[in-house]
Each structure stands twice: as C-alpha cells, then as structure tokens.
Design a protein around this motif. Structure first.
Motif, mmCIF file in Angstrom:
data_model
loop_
_atom_site.group_PDB
_atom_site.id
_atom_site.type_symbol
_atom_site.label_atom_id
_atom_site.label_comp_id
_atom_site.label_asym_id
_atom_site.label_seq_id
_atom_site.Cartn_x
_atom_site.Cartn_y
_atom_site.Cartn_z
ATOM 1 N N SER A 382 0.819 -1.221 0.000
ATOM 2 C CA SER A 382 0.000 0.000 0.000
ATOM 3 C C SER A 382 0.850 1.267 0.000
ATOM 4 O O SER A 382 0.300 2.368 -0.052
ATOM 5 C CB SER A 382 -0.920 0.014 1.223
ATOM 6 O OG SER A 382 -1.840 -1.046 1.183
ATOM 7 N N LEU A 383 2.180 1.133 0.067
ATOM 8 C CA LEU A 383 3.074 2.276 0.164
ATOM 9 C C LEU A 383 3.665 2.593 -1.206
ATOM 10 O O LEU A 383 4.078 1.694 -1.947
ATOM 11 C CB LEU A 383 4.203 1.958 1.151
ATOM 12 C CG LEU A 383 5.109 3.102 1.598
ATOM 13 C CD1 LEU A 383 4.309 4.127 2.397
ATOM 14 C CD2 LEU A 383 6.276 2.565 2.431
ATOM 15 N N SER A 384 3.704 3.885 -1.561
ATOM 16 C CA SER A 384 4.321 4.299 -2.818
ATOM 17 C C SER A 384 5.828 4.055 -2.762
ATOM 18 O O SER A 384 6.408 3.883 -1.684
ATOM 19 C CB SER A 384 4.026 5.767 -3.096
ATOM 20 O OG SER A 384 4.614 6.585 -2.087
ATOM 21 N N GLU A 385 6.483 4.067 -3.920
ATOM 22 C CA GLU A 385 7.908 3.713 -3.988
ATOM 23 C C GLU A 385 8.779 4.637 -3.153
ATOM 24 O O GLU A 385 9.774 4.212 -2.569
ATOM 25 C CB GLU A 385 8.379 3.723 -5.441
ATOM 26 C CG GLU A 385 7.816 2.589 -6.275
ATOM 27 C CD GLU A 385 8.189 1.225 -5.713
ATOM 28 O OE1 GLU A 385 9.351 1.050 -5.281
ATOM 29 O OE2 GLU A 385 7.314 0.335 -5.686
ATOM 30 N N ASP A 386 8.440 5.912 -3.088
ATOM 31 C CA ASP A 386 9.221 6.879 -2.311
ATOM 32 C C ASP A 386 8.555 7.220 -0.985
ATOM 33 O O ASP A 386 8.931 8.196 -0.335
ATOM 34 C CB ASP A 386 9.422 8.165 -3.127
ATOM 35 C CG ASP A 386 10.241 7.919 -4.380
ATOM 36 O OD1 ASP A 386 11.209 7.135 -4.300
ATOM 37 O OD2 ASP A 386 9.888 8.496 -5.434
ATOM 38 N N GLY A 387 7.575 6.423 -0.595
ATOM 39 C CA GLY A 387 6.827 6.721 0.618
ATOM 40 C C GLY A 387 7.536 6.267 1.874
ATOM 41 O O GLY A 387 8.598 5.625 1.846
ATOM 42 N N ARG A 445 17.850 3.432 -0.432
ATOM 43 C CA ARG A 445 18.701 4.589 -0.699
ATOM 44 C C ARG A 445 19.107 5.275 0.598
ATOM 45 O O ARG A 445 18.365 5.229 1.590
ATOM 46 C CB ARG A 445 17.963 5.585 -1.603
ATOM 47 C CG ARG A 445 17.585 5.025 -2.971
ATOM 48 C CD ARG A 445 17.117 6.137 -3.899
ATOM 49 N NE ARG A 445 15.938 6.813 -3.379
ATOM 50 C CZ ARG A 445 14.681 6.441 -3.643
ATOM 51 N NH1 ARG A 445 14.453 5.361 -4.405
ATOM 52 N NH2 ARG A 445 13.664 7.109 -3.160
ATOM 53 N N PRO A 446 20.250 5.963 0.597
ATOM 54 C CA PRO A 446 20.660 6.703 1.808
ATOM 55 C C PRO A 446 19.646 7.791 2.150
ATOM 56 O O PRO A 446 19.011 8.382 1.271
ATOM 57 C CB PRO A 446 22.012 7.307 1.404
ATOM 58 C CG PRO A 446 22.495 6.458 0.272
ATOM 59 C CD PRO A 446 21.263 6.009 -0.464
ATOM 60 N N LEU A 447 19.502 8.050 3.424
ATOM 61 C CA LEU A 447 18.544 9.039 3.899
ATOM 62 C C LEU A 447 19.275 10.243 4.474
ATOM 63 O O LEU A 447 20.413 10.137 4.956
ATOM 64 C CB LEU A 447 17.650 8.429 4.985
ATOM 65 C CG LEU A 447 16.820 7.211 4.577
ATOM 66 C CD1 LEU A 447 16.171 6.591 5.802
ATOM 67 C CD2 LEU A 447 15.763 7.596 3.546
ATOM 68 N N ASP A 448 18.603 11.378 4.438
ATOM 69 C CA ASP A 448 19.149 12.599 5.020
ATOM 70 C C ASP A 448 18.676 12.703 6.471
ATOM 71 O O ASP A 448 17.472 12.811 6.737
ATOM 72 C CB ASP A 448 18.670 13.821 4.221
ATOM 73 C CG ASP A 448 19.273 15.119 4.737
ATOM 74 O OD1 ASP A 448 20.137 15.056 5.643
ATOM 75 O OD2 ASP A 448 18.874 16.190 4.238
#
Length: 492
Positions: A382-387, A445-448
């Motif tokens: 249910s989560l979008s790819e960048d969610g 992916r790396p997170l800020d």
C-alpha cells in the motif's frame, strides 16, 4: 414459571461474562490473557455450581431454596459493581504479572455469581423430576433452556446492552431482574425481594445521575460497541497545559488534545510522526491506521493543505467520541473508514505516500494480526515507492518486555529493505515502557538525517542503532504471541 427462571439465569451468566471484560478493561486491559481468565473462571464457577446445586437439590428440592440461591446471585451481581475498583486495585498491588492479577480479580469478582447461577439448572431439574421414565427429557429440556438463555444473553449483551446501557448499569439492572426472578420462583419474602429489586433500580438511576455529574466535571465513561473508553481532563507533564485525554486501557493514554489548541500535538510520540514530512516532503496522500483521539489527522489537515487523509478506525464509537470531545470536524480531505485495519489493508488498492500505524491497545499490545509479517507485507504493497511508513511501538530496550519490540523490528525488517528506530524519550531505565517509532522504506537509498528545523533535528537525533535481532522471533499470522512477548510473566 420455573422454565422462564432457568432461561433468565442462563442469560445472566453470559451477560456477566461479557460485562466482565468491560469491568476489568481500565485496570488490566482486554488482551487474550484477560479473556482467558474470564472464560476459564466462569466455566469453573458453573461446574462447581452444577455439582453443588445437584447435591443440595437432593437434600432440599424446594422452590424456596432455589429462590434464595437466585437472590444470592442477585446480590453477588450488585457486589461486582460496588467492589470492582478497590478490589482490582488491591489485587494489582499484590505480587504477580498480568496473568496472575487478571485471574485473581476474575475469581473474586465473578466466581460467586457464576457458582450460584450454575446451581439453578440442576436444582430446577430435581424439582421438576416426577418419574425415572421422564428424567432424561426433563433434564435435557431444562439444560437446553439454560443454554438458549445463554445464547440470548450473549447476543443481547454483545449487540445491545453494552453498547447502549453501559457496564455498571447492566449489572444493576441484571441484579434487579434476578431479584424479580427469585420472587417469581417462590412467593415467600415477596416484600424483601421486591424491595431489593427496587433498590437495584434506584442504584441504576443513581449510577446514571453520577455518570452525568462526572461528565460535567470532565470525566466520561463510555462503552462503545468494541471497548470501554475513559475521557478525562489532565495536565501536560512538561508544560502544565490543560489537556483532554482518551484511555482504553491501563497503559497510558491513546489520545490527547490541548484544550487551548485542539489541532496541536499534545502527546510526545505524535510529534515524532511529523517526521513523515521530512522523509516524504512531496507526500499528498496519507493513511492512518487507528483513529484514537484523531490527534494526528487533525494536525495534518490543519498544517498541510495538500494532504488527503484516510483514517481506518474499527470502532465507530471512538470516532463519535472524537467528534464530541476532541474537536474532530468534517473535511473534504478526510475520509474515515470504520473497518478492521487488516481487513482494509487486505482489500486496499490505493498507494499512499505516508502510512501511520498507531494501533496499540491495552497493556502495550498490538492486535496480533496487525503485527505480523503478512500485515507488514500488505502495508508495503500500500506504500508508494518513495513513501514512508511510521509505526508507533511501545516496549523496552532490555528485559522480558523487550521481546515484543525486538520481534516487531525483526518482522518489519523481514519485509522492508530499510527500517530505523527512533526513541521518543531518553528513558534512563532500559527495562521501562517507552515509545519507539519504527520508520520503514521500500527502497534502500541513503537518507538525510539532518534538518534546518531544530525540533525536527532533535527528533532525528533520537535515532537508535539497529538492535541485535539474531534468533528473534518473526511474527506471522500462524504464530504471533504478542501478549506473552509484552508480559513479564513466563511459565517456562
């Protein structure tokens, strides 16, 4: 008339059993442990009542004796309403975990009435027996009537009485009905029985008046179709600001609102949920699992004019309470679905940029079917790819209570490529209950982890190292012992 009395007493047993969960909920919760105690104790009490009633009936098979037994059950039912608070609190002060406390409280509160109501059917059967040739039919008929009464009591209690009358009021009314049944069973001491029935009805009326008086002073005690809910005024420990809070169990509160600012986030863990805008700044659609006081949906709607918010709350009574006591209004950007969260996820086809999981109930336990790998898989779909998914979790860093937190982390880590843990407060005691926020992503992916906003940065700085989950149980639909994992009691 004897058959009617047997039917009524059979119904009373199941009504008491159902009400028992509401009586105990504010003190020990409504977990499967508590239900196990209630069901087991009621069955044991009925068994003792069958045995004792049969022996007594052989010695004194009279309607007068049976009438007194039913009158005793009536008095025991009233005592549940009068003694529940100080009795359960006394048991809590004694040694023992949830298993022991719930078992002790259930025995003391409900066993006396259960035993006496169990005596009714064998007593009635002995009175009705006229010959050995018809003994089987007589006993079968009366026990069938008792069971039919229990069925009727189950549906009446679960579908109507608890939702519309309330647990305390039910106990008073049930006691009055039993007193009248005792009078109908045998006419002796009619005045005494009638006075007792009138007394119970008077107490019921007084309970209604007391409830209204408490509501006027800021305390509301509501039985919804699914749970017992307390709403009351409190003060923020950090700021001293006046709050209204919602509680469905003994472990803290499940919703809160500042009286001077209804859309502000009053509970510390809800302020950590604002990190959703840091991790998904372009989010336009949000799913919130668990309504509670609707604090976070209200905040999002007030602070982000782009966001569309779907809230899944199983209990329509909770939503009604939020509308009445927590300033929940209508909005074209708010969609409320009254459905079990797992059922919703199973059928959902919408993609959300943000999913908030906030479904903790009494004794810091998640409904097991929302804590499993299968449930997490449905959230991922249910989560979008960048969610981003943020899940409120209550647990401990060390000790027996840490098992659930570690299992929940292991479960989400088995589904999501990236899962992080944020601690809401820096508790000094690592074995103490505290809130954690699990932050999960579909990507790796790396997170800020930096922000120019000081409050946001302070919350990001609460990130904890990944816990060691080697050998930790991953929860599944087949095996998710959440109550055992949050409990300090271990029989092995």
């Amino acid at each position: 008339m004897l058959e009617v009395v047997v039917f009524i007493c059979g119904a009373a047993v199941m009504i008491i059993e159902l009400v028992g969960s509401r009586v105990l909920a504010p003190y020990v919760g409504t977990s499967v442990v508590v239900w196990t105690s209630i069901i087991g104790v009621i069955l044991a009490a009925l068994s003792l009542g069958y045995w004792w009633g049969g022996r007594w009936a052989d010695k004194s098979p009279s309607l007068k004796t049976l009438s007194r037994i039913i009158l005793g059950a009536s008095a025991a039912t009233v005592l549940i309403a009068f003694s529940r608070e100080f009795l359960v609190k006394g048991v809590q002060a004694s040694a023992g975990g949830l298993h022991i406390v719930s078992l002790k409280a259930t025995v003391m509160l409900f066993a006396p009435a259960g035993v006496m109501l169990g005596m009714v059917a064998p007593f009635a059967a002995r009175i009705r027996l006229t010959s050995a040739e018809s003994a089987g039919r007589t006993v079968g008929r009366l026990y069938a009537l008792s069971t039919l009464g229990s069925i009727a009591g189950t549906f009446a209690g679960g579908y109507l009485l608890i939702a519309y009358v309330g647990s305390t009021n039910i106990l008073f009314l049930l006691a009055a009905v039993l007193a009248l049944s005792a009078m109908a069973c045998h006419a002796s001491q009619t005045l005494l029985k009638g006075l007792l029935a009138a007394l119970y009805v008077t107490l019921y009326a007084q309970a209604l008046a007391d409830s209204k008086a408490l509501a006027a002073r800021g305390l509301t005690d509501v039985d919804t179709p699914y749970q017992r809910v307390l709403v009351y005024r409190s003060l923020d420990d950090a700021t001293g600001r006046a709050m209204r809070v919602l509680s469905t169990g003994p472990e803290g509160v499940q919703g809160g609102m500042y009286l001077d600012d209804p859309t502000a986030l009053a509970l510390a863990y809800t302020r950590h949920l604002t990190l959703s805008s840091h991790f998904a700044p372009s989010a336009e659609r949000m799913l919130v699992l668990g309504g509670g006081g609707y604090s976070y949906p209200k905040y999002v709607l007030a602070s982000d004019p782009r966001m569309l918010v779907d809230v899944v709350e199983m209990d329509p009574g909770i939503t009604a309470i939020a509308r009445k006591h927590f300033a929940l209004g209508d909005s074209p950007r708010l969609n409320i679905v009254h459905e079990d969260a797992r059922t919703f996820l199973n059928a959902n086809g919408t993609l959300y940029d943000v999913i908030i999981g906030d479904v903790f109930n009494s004794h810091a336990a998640v409904p097991f079917h929302l804590a499993t790998k299968e449930a997490a898989t449905r959230m991922r779909k249910s989560l979008s790819e960048d969610g981003v998914l943020l899940v409120n979790c209550i647990g401990a860093l060390e000790g027996q209570r840490a098992q659930f937190f570690l299992s929940l982390y292991a479960t989400y880590s088995a589904v999501f490529p990236q899962v992080h843990v944020l601690r809401v407060r820096n508790e000094r005691d690592p074995t103490a209950w505290q809130n954690f926020i699990l932050v999960a992503f579909k990507h790796n992916r790396p997170l800020d982890w930096t922000s120019p906003d000081l409050d946001t940065q302070a919350r990001l700085d609460n990130r904890m190292p990944a816990p060691d989950i080697g050998g930790t149980l991953v929860l599944t639909d087949d095996f998710a012992p959440v109550e055992r994992l949050v409990s300090e009691w271990n029989p092995f």
